[in-house]
Design a protein around this motif. Sequence first.
Motif, short mmCIF file in Angstrom:
data_model
loop_
_atom_site.label_atom_id
_atom_site.label_comp_id
_atom_site.label_asym_id
_atom_site.label_seq_id
_atom_site.Cartn_x
_atom_site.Cartn_y
_atom_site.Cartn_z
N ALA A 91 6.40 7.65 -3.99
CA ALA A 91 4.75 7.56 -3.69
C ALA A 91 4.08 6.33 -4.44
O ALA A 91 3.11 5.94 -4.03
CB ALA A 91 3.93 8.79 -4.28
N TYR A 92 4.95 5.91 -5.25
CA TYR A 92 4.50 4.68 -6.10
C TYR A 92 5.05 3.24 -5.47
O TYR A 92 4.61 2.34 -6.35
CB TYR A 92 4.68 4.97 -7.50
CG TYR A 92 3.84 6.06 -8.21
CD1 TYR A 92 4.40 7.23 -8.35
CD2 TYR A 92 2.54 5.78 -8.49
CE1 TYR A 92 3.59 8.26 -8.84
CE2 TYR A 92 1.70 6.68 -8.99
CZ TYR A 92 2.46 8.07 -9.17
OH TYR A 92 1.37 9.00 -9.85
N VAL A 93 6.20 3.18 -5.05
CA VAL A 93 6.74 2.05 -4.68
C VAL A 93 5.84 1.03 -4.01
O VAL A 93 5.56 -0.16 -4.71
CB VAL A 93 7.79 2.20 -3.60
CG1 VAL A 93 8.67 0.99 -3.31
CG2 VAL A 93 8.96 2.96 -4.52
N VAL A 94 5.06 1.47 -3.02
CA VAL A 94 4.21 0.26 -2.29
C VAL A 94 3.26 0.11 -3.20
O VAL A 94 2.72 -1.15 -3.04
CB VAL A 94 3.75 1.12 -1.05
CG1 VAL A 94 2.80 0.31 -0.38
CG2 VAL A 94 4.86 1.22 0.07
N SER B 71 2.33 -3.43 15.98
CA SER B 71 1.92 -4.49 15.10
C SER B 71 1.26 -4.02 13.75
O SER B 71 1.12 -2.94 13.62
CB SER B 71 0.72 -5.27 16.08
OG SER B 71 -0.33 -4.02 16.46
N PRO B 72 1.50 -4.81 12.88
CA PRO B 72 0.86 -4.51 11.59
C PRO B 72 -0.58 -3.80 11.57
O PRO B 72 -1.44 -4.30 12.23
CB PRO B 72 0.84 -5.65 10.73
CG PRO B 72 1.82 -6.80 11.69
CD PRO B 72 1.54 -6.19 12.93
N PRO B 73 -0.84 -2.76 10.89
CA PRO B 73 -2.03 -2.24 10.85
C PRO B 73 -3.14 -3.14 10.20
O PRO B 73 -2.68 -4.15 9.26
CB PRO B 73 -1.98 -1.10 9.86
CG PRO B 73 -0.67 -1.32 8.94
CD PRO B 73 0.15 -2.45 9.79
N PRO B 74 -4.57 -3.10 10.52
CA PRO B 74 -5.48 -4.07 9.86
C PRO B 74 -5.69 -3.90 8.44
O PRO B 74 -5.41 -2.68 7.99
CB PRO B 74 -6.68 -3.47 10.71
CG PRO B 74 -6.36 -2.19 11.09
CD PRO B 74 -5.04 -2.08 11.34
N PRO B 75 -5.88 -4.79 7.66
CA PRO B 75 -6.13 -4.77 6.15
C PRO B 75 -7.24 -3.54 5.92
O PRO B 75 -8.01 -3.50 6.52
CB PRO B 75 -6.55 -6.07 5.90
CG PRO B 75 -7.07 -6.65 6.92
CD PRO B 75 -6.44 -6.06 8.22
N VAL B 76 -7.17 -2.73 4.85
CA VAL B 76 -7.88 -1.87 4.35
C VAL B 76 -8.36 -2.32 2.99
O VAL B 76 -7.71 -2.83 2.19
CB VAL B 76 -7.60 -0.17 4.41
CG1 VAL B 76 -7.27 0.03 5.94
CG2 VAL B 76 -6.12 -0.30 3.82
N ALA B 77 -9.51 -1.49 2.41
CA ALA B 77 -9.74 -1.78 1.17
C ALA B 77 -8.82 -1.18 0.08
O ALA B 77 -8.08 -0.26 0.54
CB ALA B 77 -11.12 -1.02 0.72
N ALA B 78 -8.60 -1.94 -0.95
CA ALA B 78 -7.37 -1.74 -1.89
C ALA B 78 -7.95 -0.43 -2.79
O ALA B 78 -8.55 -0.52 -3.79
CB ALA B 78 -7.10 -2.82 -2.65
N ASP B 79 -7.16 0.77 -2.33
CA ASP B 79 -7.63 1.95 -3.18
C ASP B 79 -6.37 2.63 -3.29
O ASP B 79 -6.08 3.55 -2.53
CB ASP B 79 -8.59 2.93 -2.63
CG ASP B 79 -8.90 3.96 -3.50
OD1 ASP B 79 -9.52 4.98 -3.14
OD2 ASP B 79 -8.46 4.06 -4.68
N ASP B 80 -5.50 2.23 -4.18
CA ASP B 80 -3.99 2.56 -3.94
C ASP B 80 -3.97 3.92 -4.85
O ASP B 80 -2.66 4.30 -4.98
CB ASP B 80 -3.26 1.63 -4.80
CG ASP B 80 -3.59 0.99 -6.12
OD1 ASP B 80 -3.26 -0.19 -6.63
OD2 ASP B 80 -4.37 1.85 -7.01
N GLY B 81 -4.81 4.37 -5.37
CA GLY B 81 -4.73 5.65 -6.22
C GLY B 81 -3.98 5.49 -7.42
O GLY B 81 -3.45 6.51 -7.90
N LEU B 82 -3.77 4.47 -7.86
CA LEU B 82 -2.73 4.21 -9.05
C LEU B 82 -3.53 3.87 -10.15
O LEU B 82 -3.94 2.83 -10.46
CB LEU B 82 -1.86 2.99 -8.85
CG LEU B 82 -0.51 2.96 -9.58
CD1 LEU B 82 0.36 4.21 -9.32
CD2 LEU B 82 0.27 1.68 -9.44
#
Lengths: 168, 215, 444
Positions: free
Chosen positions: A123-126, C42-53
Amino acid sequence: MRRPIRIGPLLVGLLLSIAVAVEPIGPRAAEAEPATKKRLVVIVGRDSPVTDLSRIELNRMFTGSVVYVAKLRLVPFNFPPASRERTSFDGTMLGMSPAEVGRFWMDRKIRGQSGAPRSLPAAYVVKLVARLPGAIGYVAEDQLTPAVRAIRVGGLAYTDATYPLFLQ
Amino acid sequence: MTEKILAGLLGAFVAGAQGGCALDDADKCGPHMEFSDSQVCTCVENAVEVTGGCEPCAPGDVVDEMNQACVCPAGQTRDGGGTCREVAGLGDPCNGDDLTCDDPLFNRCAVAVDATTGYCTSSCVDDSGCEAAYTCAVWEDEPYCRTFTGVGQACESSDDCAGNDAGFCETLQSHTCQIATCTVGIDECPRDNICCDLSSYGLGTLCSSPEDCPT
Amino acid sequence: MTRSPPLALIGLEALLASLLAGTAAAQPPAPLPQPAVAPSPSPPPPVAADDGLDGLGDLGLEQALPAEDEALTIYGFADVTYMMYFLHDDAAAAALFPKENRFAVGNLNLYARRALSDSWRLLAEVRFLYAPNGATHDDGTIDQTSTNDPADFDRPLNWGGIEIERVYIEYDVHPRVTIQVGSFLTPYGIWNVDHGSPAIIGTSRPYAIGEALFPERQTGLHAYGTLNVGEYTVGYHATLSNGRGPYETFRDLDQNKAVGGRLTLEAPWAGTLKLGASAYGGRFTDRDSDISVIEDGKLVNTTPKGVSYDERAFAADALWTHGRFHLQTEIITRHIAYRNGARGVSGFGEGFAPDSFTYGTYGLGAYRFERYWNITPFIMVDYYRPIASQYLDTIATVAAGLNFRPLPSVVLKAMYGEGWFPGAPDLLADVHLRTMVFQVACIF
């Protein structure tokens, strides 16, 4: 004077005979393939200068060598050892089975050399590759997000018909 | 360019690795040494072992094999300048008959057992009363300064040592004549040496330096 | 006297010949044939960066992204061996070698490694020993180290020692230049770098390697790096150290620094071929003491010269792997030239040690199967020419064995070996030392 019976070579010869009898020596039979398979995509952050890496460069990076691109040190991340992604990547890029990979890294430790690239939960790689400069990893193509960018492997995009990396 | 550099390095590597192969006997030892049949470096004639190598003795000196020292030959002594000079009377031949020892100091005639002639020498109390080439035979009833013949002489068998005080050929290591007629505790040996029991090595008793004698 | 090869050697030769014939067609696992694939979307459109990290700390990482895990890593290896000797009691060799079959704990080595930053690293390795307890001497006596254990009613306790195998700090000056400073394993050949019992195929290193024609380790500076040229990798090592000596890890008695170097080439020829060439030059000095005395009110240095020689060593090595087949060989030479007035005694009871040229070589072949715990039969031959003496000319050994790896961290070995002394007169002329060794080694 009668020479003593040499048990050692007899034992070795017997074991070798058994091993050869049951172990085929030669190329491994190819496994049956499904009709379509997911590609394993090598990814970097969107701002990374890396666009293409050769198979040998990927091999070196994931076997402990340091690779720089445009003065940026690339830091590889792996999947956990038992994962499909990891075994697929190691089998194709490193030419090693999971057991061989284990031996390889164990022996490097004894030599005092660097250890394996750090493993991350899937889950964290990307998320990590997107966040940190220099990070490089790999994911199944359906895990791609706009936060990362796929690079070419040996000049081949993952959309090319002859792209070499697949999820086994 | 790269190929030339690599070729040069390879050439230097091979030359360096093989350079040591050309190591003949003349190259194996240091100054005043020779490579012996025992595959070790030994001092050449008239040179003595010192720490780290061999030193030649001065002209006129001889080698005391037992103690590895340069000494004046029997019958001579070292003068103030370090040169060996004859000592009148010392070492003169004698036989207790017509050849007598007339010198008041060297008035003893030392004749070996089974010999007919000997040499003039002096009485002594300990080694300090004798010239360097002599040992005070304190085990005798009347101690005197005496020499030991044949010590350190090269040999293949004891036949080569016959007639000498050192009548035993040690063939295990040194292949030299050694004194094997001594008694442990009495030490009828050249100065600074003792009688050593080497029977456990099959050698009986031999005169040896104390540090080489197994405890 | 013509000597027929041991049965084991004949049998293994035949077997290896059949293996080679079979593996001529064997290749490393080929990439699987590419299946038909549907065109990817085709690559998905960009989205806001909310990576949950939320926190990189969750993963033990910091924003600076250290290249390696910066935690202190402690690991090590250990091995236990059972050794059997096949000697007649009245054989000359019985007086020179241990007679009893025995279990022995061989190695217990502990590593501490830490990446201090992206560019700085520390490695330390220590070996724990039962020695000097049980050390034997030429006169046959055996040392016993005993003390009272204050935690156990002063009952007797045998104590051992610690050997510091290596400890260094290294820094990446440049992508192609890393500098180590400290005590490091001399970078020569294959075996000296492999170093630990789990990483080597046999139960022991070849005799020629054990004789340390190159110093096993040095204290000083070590620079190394690699250059990748396509599929080829060129590597280099350069060392500057105190050289060899009785206190080499903290003193340089002759103030003469030793230099060494190594070049390597890794090429994708019929599998992978690694070639190396190494060199070392230095001065060895040993003396009993440093002495200064006062004479006429002045301090006078009367330090003895001791024993001192200049040495040059060269080595070449090759390691070839093709699929599961493994072949390696090394040849090492060493030339010693004593300095005037500093020649050592011969060790044979008379005279001085001569200048000498010694060399050794070995060959090791192995094949790893996939079954039965990755059983790996191997054979090793070894030839060593020591300093010439009237007692010994050359030493030859041949060994064959099996190596199993049930886990990547556990290695089981069995090795039968035979050593003899070609050309030796008298005492060692007909001596054949035969051993059977079983070993368990593990990495933890």
